[in-house]
Write an enzyme that holds these catalytic residues in place. Structure first.
Site, PDB file in Angstrom:
ATOM      1  N   HIS A  34      22.989 -19.747  47.003  1.00 29.45           N
ATOM      2  CA  HIS A  34      22.224 -18.541  47.275  1.00 29.45           C
ATOM      3  C   HIS A  34      21.060 -18.481  46.289  1.00 29.45           C
ATOM      4  CE1 HIS A  34      24.240 -16.941  43.740  1.00 29.45           C
ATOM      5  NE2 HIS A  34      25.428 -17.069  44.324  1.00 29.45           N
ATOM      6  N   HIS A  37      21.713 -19.442  42.579  1.00 22.17           N
ATOM      7  CA  HIS A  37      21.769 -20.882  42.311  1.00 22.17           C
ATOM      8  C   HIS A  37      20.367 -21.499  42.344  1.00 22.17           C
ATOM      9  CE1 HIS A  37      25.893 -20.340  44.246  1.00 22.17           C
ATOM     10  NE2 HIS A  37      26.179 -20.760  43.040  1.00 22.17           N
ATOM     11  N   GLN A 149      23.691 -15.783  34.141  1.00 26.20           N
ATOM     12  CA  GLN A 149      24.209 -14.694  33.323  1.00 26.20           C
ATOM     13  C   GLN A 149      25.266 -13.885  34.043  1.00 26.20           C
ATOM     14  OE1 GLN A 149      23.879 -13.792  30.211  1.00 26.20           O
ATOM     15  NE2 GLN A 149      24.839 -11.763  30.324  1.00 26.20           N
TER      16      GLN A 149
END
Length: 290
Positions: A34, A37, A149
């Site tokens: 998605h 990534h 993160q």
């Protein structure tokens, strides 16, 4: 761009590309790519001469009864997206290629950093993560590796493994990418029903409320207990949300804190289930006051 299925093919590709004097960025994924990534691949593209993304659904980080068998897989789609984002190769091995018959070696980061948050509810998870990341680092030998993160605990654990084992890899942590309504991008979002998806934005909303309160200057604005209470109250107002954890911890060590000290960064982290789907999110709370 190359789609690589075996370790000999990977070694041949690395030799052909001529690593001497060229930097290599690596993005490990479990596929179902998605925008989150793809942001990692784009960051790797901007900072390195070569970029390799892996698509490998790692069995050792799933506990019995979790969604390993049903985890979404579509290598054709993932390959096309990775290529468009700037990857030079996608490494898509079978489990038997990574874990050779009779393999019994694991790499495990121990201590408080792995026992809290996701480590408390998924006690074998991070051992599987660090083992497979170690194997992939050994095979690909990247100069830089890119993590999101959103999985803040995972990124901290990988950083600790790299530091403890003197691995010659720079771990780069990239910002969370969100949907238009604030929900953090996740491969597991596809599991949500329409109503679960609507309510799932409460994770980001709760984190936002904690961030606002931490910066408000109120007498209790740095209290970990008060910030936790604010987040829990908002999440619990959603009928389908079942809290796994809501915590405020030191952002580097995940140590418990009573309050955010001057100059300290705190990680507000949440994990919430909607039906069988478990979502995580987090935010680093501000140090300053309004």
């Amino acid at each position: 761009m190359s789609l690589i299925k075996t370790i000999p093919e990977l070694e041949a590709w690395l030799d052909t590309m001529g690593r001497h004097g060229r930097t290599l960025g690596f993005v490990p994924t479990m596929g179902c790519l998605h925008a989150g990534h793809l942001s990692l691949i784009k960051a790797a593209r901007a900072q390195n001469d070569l970029v390799v993304a892996s698509v490998f659904v790692n069995p050792t980080q799933f506990a019995p009864g979790e969604d390993y068998e049903n985890y979404p897989r579509d290598i054709g789609r993932d390959y096309a997206l990775a290529r468009e984002a700037g990857a030079d190769a996608v490494f898509n091995p079978r489990a038997a290629e990574i874990y050779i018959p009779g393999a019994s070696t694991a790499v495990e980061v121990t201590g408080e950093i792995t026992k809290k948050l996701c480590g408390a509810s998924r006690p074998t998870h991070f051992k599987g993560v660090t083992t497979v990341v170690n194997i992939l680092f050994n095979l690909i030998r990247p100069d830089r590796a890119y993590f999101g993160q959103k999985d803040a605990q995972q990124a901290l654990i990988v950083k600790k493994m790299v530091r403890d084992l003197h691995m010659p890899v720079e771990v780069v942590v990239c910002p969370i990418v969100r949907e238009a309504d604030g929900l953090a991008m996740s491969s597991r979002n596809v599991y949500l029903s329409p109503e679960e998806r609507r309510q799932a934005v409460c994770l980001n909303e709760a984190l936002g409320k904690a961030e606002e309160y931490a910066a408000s200057g109120a007498a209790s604005s740095t209290s970990a207990a008060r910030l936790t209470e604010i987040m829990e109250s908002h999440i619990n107002s959603r009928s389908l949300a079942v809290i796994d954890y809501v915590r405020v911890l030191d952002s580097e060590t995940l140590a418990d804190i009573a309050a955010i000290a001057p100059g300290q960064k705190a990680l507000a982290a949440v994990a919430v289930k909607f039906g069988k789907t478990r979502l995580v999110d987090n935010r680093v709370l501000p140090v300053g006051r309004r």
